[in-house]
Design a protein around this motif. Structure first.
Motif, PDB file in Angstrom:
ATOM      1  N   ALA A   1       0.813  -1.214   0.000  1.00  0.00           N
ATOM      2  CA  ALA A   1       0.000   0.000   0.000  1.00  0.00           C
ATOM      3  C   ALA A   1       0.855   1.277   0.000  1.00  0.00           C
ATOM      4  CB  ALA A   1      -0.927  -0.006   1.212  1.00  0.00           C
TER       5      ALA A   1
ATOM      6  N   ASP B   1      -6.639  -2.035  -1.517  1.00  0.00           N
ATOM      7  CA  ASP B   1      -7.390  -2.351  -0.301  1.00  0.00           C
ATOM      8  C   ASP B   1      -8.130  -3.673  -0.462  1.00  0.00           C
ATOM      9  OD1 ASP B   1      -6.539   0.045   0.780  1.00  0.00           O
ATOM     10  OD2 ASP B   1      -8.315   1.143   0.113  1.00  0.00           O
TER      11      ASP B   1
ATOM     12  N   GLU C   1     -13.132  -2.042   7.721  1.00  0.00           N
ATOM     13  CA  GLU C   1     -12.721  -0.733   8.222  1.00  0.00           C
ATOM     14  C   GLU C   1     -11.214  -0.655   8.402  1.00  0.00           C
ATOM     15  OE1 GLU C   1     -14.788   0.007  11.808  1.00  0.00           O
ATOM     16  OE2 GLU C   1     -16.775   0.152  10.882  1.00  0.00           O
ATOM     17  N   HIS C   2     -10.600  -1.764   8.749  1.00  0.00           N
ATOM     18  CA  HIS C   2      -9.162  -1.765   9.007  1.00  0.00           C
ATOM     19  C   HIS C   2      -8.319  -1.856   7.737  1.00  0.00           C
ATOM     20  CE1 HIS C   2     -10.501  -2.269  13.108  1.00  0.00           C
ATOM     21  NE2 HIS C   2      -9.253  -2.079  13.521  1.00  0.00           N
TER      22      HIS C   2
ATOM     23  N   ARG D   1      -3.485  -0.028  11.635  1.00  0.00           N
ATOM     24  CA  ARG D   1      -4.786  -0.712  11.577  1.00  0.00           C
ATOM     25  C   ARG D   1      -4.661  -2.067  10.880  1.00  0.00           C
ATOM     26  NH1 ARG D   1      -6.661   4.660  10.806  1.00  0.00           N
ATOM     27  NH2 ARG D   1      -6.713   4.450   8.536  1.00  0.00           N
TER      28      ARG D   1
ATOM     29  N   GLY E   1      -9.388  -0.118   5.000  1.00  0.00           N
ATOM     30  CA  GLY E   1      -9.733   1.076   4.258  1.00  0.00           C
ATOM     31  C   GLY E   1     -10.899   0.937   3.311  1.00  0.00           C
TER      32      GLY E   1
ATOM     33  N   SER F   1     -17.386   2.302   4.116  1.00  0.00           N
ATOM     34  CA  SER F   1     -18.421   1.828   5.027  1.00  0.00           C
ATOM     35  C   SER F   1     -19.672   1.361   4.295  1.00  0.00           C
ATOM     36  CB  SER F   1     -18.785   2.943   6.017  1.00  0.00           C
ATOM     37  OG  SER F   1     -19.211   4.104   5.315  1.00  0.00           O
TER      38      SER F   1
ATOM     39  N   SER G   1      -2.126   4.539  12.847  1.00  0.00           N
ATOM     40  CA  SER G   1      -2.005   4.874  11.429  1.00  0.00           C
ATOM     41  C   SER G   1      -2.694   3.816  10.570  1.00  0.00           C
ATOM     42  CB  SER G   1      -0.530   4.958  11.045  1.00  0.00           C
ATOM     43  OG  SER G   1       0.079   3.675  11.185  1.00  0.00           O
ATOM     44  N   PRO G   2      -2.839   4.059   9.257  1.00  0.00           N
ATOM     45  CA  PRO G   2      -3.404   3.016   8.385  1.00  0.00           C
ATOM     46  C   PRO G   2      -2.621   1.708   8.453  1.00  0.00           C
ATOM     47  CG  PRO G   2      -3.433   5.119   7.251  1.00  0.00           C
ATOM     48  CD  PRO G   2      -2.699   5.344   8.543  1.00  0.00           C
TER      49      PRO G   2
END
Length: 372
Positions: free
Chosen positions: A123, A224, A175-176, A150, A178, A181, A146-147
């Motif tokens: 990523a 993602d 959610e973790h 996560r 990215g 939703s 941070s991303p």
């Protein structure tokens, strides 16, 4: 950081490994007479992926050999709760079949760190293993991260509980990584369960789940979606094998040079038409590396258990269990869990270092991290 009273059953906060159903530990770890752990044999050279053409052609065979060996390791542990007893109840002989080794938590957490760092590179995030380890273990439990942090927390789920393909779990996982939703978690859960029903063996389940997930995640950014699929494939593999919790495997090697193809050295992706073959090669490589990690942890665990009777601290046993359950432990966390003073915890780890029972992982003079 390793809390036993997680506020929500689907929380991504790490929790201790659940005990196997077939074994009831009637007392906590008693290190006064440490057991001898069974020696883990390395994966033979003939069963390892070497990156050549033959390795690609035999990907399924090599993956099966590696996963079978890893499965055997996960079912050949010793029940250390009986360590220190003067006699053994022969009526219970044979009832420990299928017990995971005592270091299985540390194995999963260490591989989770490797997987998270590999996904962070995919990523194009900056954190490496050392940064992710610091972020997880030196910050407050459940704090903002941070991303990449996560992603690490997502993979740490592997060390705490079994994972099912239900909408609530998938929504939290999304959610973790990215994912938006608005993702249809219910539809994804149904598609994954259907894929599992149609698959008759573990590698096929991982491949079918990958295909179904990529179809459902078409609106999610490519990288993602890919990271999410790597996580899901390991869950599918573990469910088919009957492991009590998945082990991070696929993400640890997906960008390995041995798996790159063509003149440009392109890495395999879940949307590729030959993904099932590439997935088998990746599992062949990942299983071999996981077995190597398990062997190293087994040898270090034996040193830790041999050193346990030499420790004067009365609260050493809880600290030993923490070291066996996680990638690393801070003195502050050990002091809180074992009800030691900060100074007492530091002295305990100094003694363990002196006995070569643990390693200091940070390389710093302060804010140190200790692990197998």
């Amino acid at each position: 950081m390793l809390e036993s009273d997680s506020p929500h059953p689907l929380s991504l906060e790490p929790a201790p490994m659940a005990r196997p159903r077939r074994v009831v530990r009637s007392r906590p770890l008693n290190p006064s007479r440490p057991p001898n752990l069974p020696e883990i044999q390395p994966l033979p050279r003939w069963a390892r992926l070497n990156g050549g053409a033959g390795g690609v052609r035999n990907a399924m065979f090599l993956a099966g050999a590696g996963i079978a060996h890893l499965d055997q390791i996960l079912r050949a542990g010793a029940d250390v709760s009986s360590a220190g007893r003067d006699s053994v109840d022969v009526s219970n002989a044979g009832k420990n079949f299928g017990v995971e080794p005592v270091f299985s938590g540390a194995l999963r957490q260490r591989l989770a760190l490797t997987a998270a760092a590999a996904c962070a590179r995919l990523a194009r995030l900056r954190e490496d293993e050392a940064a992710l380890r610091d972020a997880e273990h030196l910050t407050g439990c459940g704090g903002e991260t941070s991303p990449a942090g996560r992603l690490h927390r997502l993979f740490r789920l592997f060390a705490s509980r079994s994972v099912k393909f239900d909408a609530a779990t998938l929504a939290i996982a999304a959610e973790h990584v990215g994912a938006p939703s608005a993702m249809d978690a219910q539809g994804l859960a149904g598609a994954l369960r259907d894929a599992m029903i149609k698959a008759d063996e573990p590698l096929a389940a991982a491949a079918r789940v990958s295909e179904a997930a990529m179809h459902c995640l078409a609106a999610v950014p490519a990288i993602d979606a890919e990271i999410f699929v790597l996580w899901l494939a390991d869950v599918a593999l573990a469910q088919k094998l009957g492991w009590k919790a998945p082990i991070p495997l696929l993400a640890t090697v997906v960008a390995h040079p041995a798996l790159r193809r063509g003149q440009n050295g392109r890495r395999a992706r879940p949307r590729d038409s030959d993904w099932s073959t590439a997935l088998a090669g990746a599992y062949a490589l990942a299983a071999g590396e996981a077995i190597d990690v398990a062997g190293a942890l087994s040898r270090q665990t034996q040193k830790l258990l041999d050193a346990a009777p030499k420790l004067r601290a009365k609260s050493a046993a809880p600290v030993i269990e923490m070291l066996l359950a996680d990638d690393c432990v801070t003195p502050a966390r050990a002091a809180k869990t074992a009800r030691l003073s900060d100074r007492g915890a530091r002295r305990l780890f100094d003694r363990l270092i002196e006995l070569r029972a643990v390693r200091e992982l940070s390389g710093r003079a302060s804010f140190r991290l200790y692990g197998l």
